[in-house]
Design a protein around this motif. Structure first.
Motif, mmCIF file in Angstrom:
data_model
loop_
_atom_site.group_PDB
_atom_site.id
_atom_site.type_symbol
_atom_site.label_atom_id
_atom_site.label_comp_id
_atom_site.label_asym_id
_atom_site.label_seq_id
_atom_site.Cartn_x
_atom_site.Cartn_y
_atom_site.Cartn_z
ATOM 1 N N LEU A 126 0.811 -1.215 0.000
ATOM 2 C CA LEU A 126 0.000 0.000 0.000
ATOM 3 C C LEU A 126 0.847 1.269 0.000
ATOM 4 N N GLU A 130 -3.237 5.037 0.561
ATOM 5 C CA GLU A 130 -4.044 3.806 0.576
ATOM 6 C C GLU A 130 -4.106 3.233 1.994
ATOM 7 N N ILE A 133 -6.807 4.998 3.995
ATOM 8 C CA ILE A 133 -8.170 4.559 3.686
ATOM 9 C C ILE A 133 -8.476 3.234 4.363
ATOM 10 N N ILE A 134 -7.531 2.301 4.294
ATOM 11 C CA ILE A 134 -7.746 0.990 4.903
ATOM 12 C C ILE A 134 -7.855 1.113 6.426
ATOM 13 N N HIS A 160 -18.453 -2.714 5.672
ATOM 14 C CA HIS A 160 -17.094 -2.165 5.690
ATOM 15 C C HIS A 160 -16.076 -3.198 5.179
ATOM 16 N N SER A 163 -16.154 -3.080 1.540
ATOM 17 C CA SER A 163 -15.419 -1.913 1.036
ATOM 18 C C SER A 163 -13.918 -2.175 1.000
ATOM 19 N N ILE A 164 -13.399 -2.803 2.050
ATOM 20 C CA ILE A 164 -11.976 -3.153 2.073
ATOM 21 C C ILE A 164 -11.627 -4.043 0.885
ATOM 22 N N LYS A 166 -13.172 -4.319 -1.983
ATOM 23 C CA LYS A 166 -13.246 -3.570 -3.244
ATOM 24 C C LYS A 166 -12.035 -2.652 -3.417
ATOM 25 N N TYR A 167 -11.641 -1.983 -2.343
ATOM 26 C CA TYR A 167 -10.442 -1.147 -2.430
ATOM 27 C C TYR A 167 -9.210 -1.997 -2.745
ATOM 28 N N GLN A 169 -9.103 -4.708 -4.432
ATOM 29 C CA GLN A 169 -9.145 -5.042 -5.859
ATOM 30 C C GLN A 169 -8.608 -3.880 -6.690
ATOM 31 N N ARG A 170 -9.001 -2.672 -6.350
ATOM 32 C CA ARG A 170 -8.509 -1.479 -7.054
ATOM 33 C C ARG A 170 -7.001 -1.331 -6.885
ATOM 34 N N TYR A 171 -6.520 -1.506 -5.651
ATOM 35 C CA TYR A 171 -5.090 -1.311 -5.389
ATOM 36 C C TYR A 171 -4.253 -2.384 -6.071
#
Length: 295
Positions: A126, A130, A133-134, A160, A163-164, A166-167, A169-171
């Protein structure tokens, strides 16, 4: 090897306080977190963030890369091994017993996140933003977890968690791009390894599999396939099939034996499978393709 069926057993085994919920918990670790050497499995999903100063974590048979702050994602019944760990900074481990997801949409969608099948040396590294956010999502989960839980708690916590994921996956998509820039095109190395497999007689042992190719590139099968998908838009098995059919078309044009001989020379155990794959890729059967080119 120790297998933990419940969260309580897992907490006791790691020297943590008993969980507030029998199927969900958060374990926080600082630099002095008391972790002994152990090898274990559990019935839990684990989502962790760690910065290690020293020591080794093994996931399956692969050492965890701890050079940066990293997230790891572990699925139930995957072997975890810890040896002489010391942490640079605080970290966390979110533990979700698989039964906690029963009846919730995350029970199915968590299966779609391929990084639970990555090796830990393919952990998610990260950036500082990032991390923020986590940690923010972690803190929201921790607040809900440490407050008197009610009928809304599970839904809020799992939202939540979603959301972690999904984030993450983006990262990972970002990390794939950075990895391509730093270490060269994975597809180039993949194609080189595949061509070597064709030329060194390995086809006599059978078709090249995703697992075999991943071993040659020192990657887990899922991570390799996701990298290739990012670079080419195609998965590893699709690229393998394309290469096999390309080689088959060359042999058919050269009239190198009959259909069965060509199929077996390429590692196919049956001509029927070879014919089905060839038609799927080209729109023609091998016989039709051969006749067109001979004419």
């Amino acid at each position: 090897m120790k297998h933990y069926k419940t969260l309580s057993e897992l907490h006791i085994g790691n020297g943590w306080p008993l969980p507030e919920h029998p199927l969900f918990s958060i374990a926080s670790c600082k630099s002095d977190c008391p972790l002994g050497d152990r090898e274990f499995t559990s019935d839990c999903y684990m989502i962790g963030f760690k910065k290690l100063k020293s020591g080794v974590v093994m996931y399956g048979r692969t050492p965890y890369d701890h050079t940066n702050g990293s997230m790891i994602f572990v699925k139930p019944r995957q072997i975890i091994e810890m040896k002489g760990l010391q942490f640079e900074e605080k970290g966390f481990m979110i533990l979700i017993h698989e039964d906690y997801l029963n009846g919730h949409e995350l029970h199915q969608t968590i299966q779609n996140y391929g990084y639970f099948d990555y090796e830990v040396n393919e952990a998610l590294h990260l950036s500082p933003k990032e991390e923020d956010i986590i940690w923010e999502l972690h803190d929201k989960i921790a607040t809900e977890y440490n407050t008197n839980q009610d009928e809304y708690s599970r839904e809020i916590i799992l939202s939540h968690i979603a959301s972690i994921l999904k984030y993450a996956q983006r990262y990972y998509k970002r990390q794939f791009v950075n990895r391509i820039q730093l270490s060269g095109k994975t597809v180039t190395k993949f194609n080189e390894a595949l061509q070597a497999y064709f030329k060194d007689g390995s086809l006599q042992k059978g078709l090249p599999s995703v697992s075999i190719m991943a071993t040659k590139l020192f990657l887990s099968p899922r991570y390799m396939s996701d990298l290739l998908k990012q670079e080419t838009g195609k998965t590893a098995i699709e690229l393998i099939h394309m290469s096999l059919i390309s080689e088959a078309k060359n042999l058919l044009q050269l009239n190198e034996g009959d259909i069965a001989q060509i199929a077996y020379s390429l590692g196919f155990e049956s001509t029927s499978y070879f014919t089905r794959l060839f038609k799927k890729q080209t729109g023609f059967t091998p016989i039709e393709f051969k006749r067109m080119n001979l004419n």
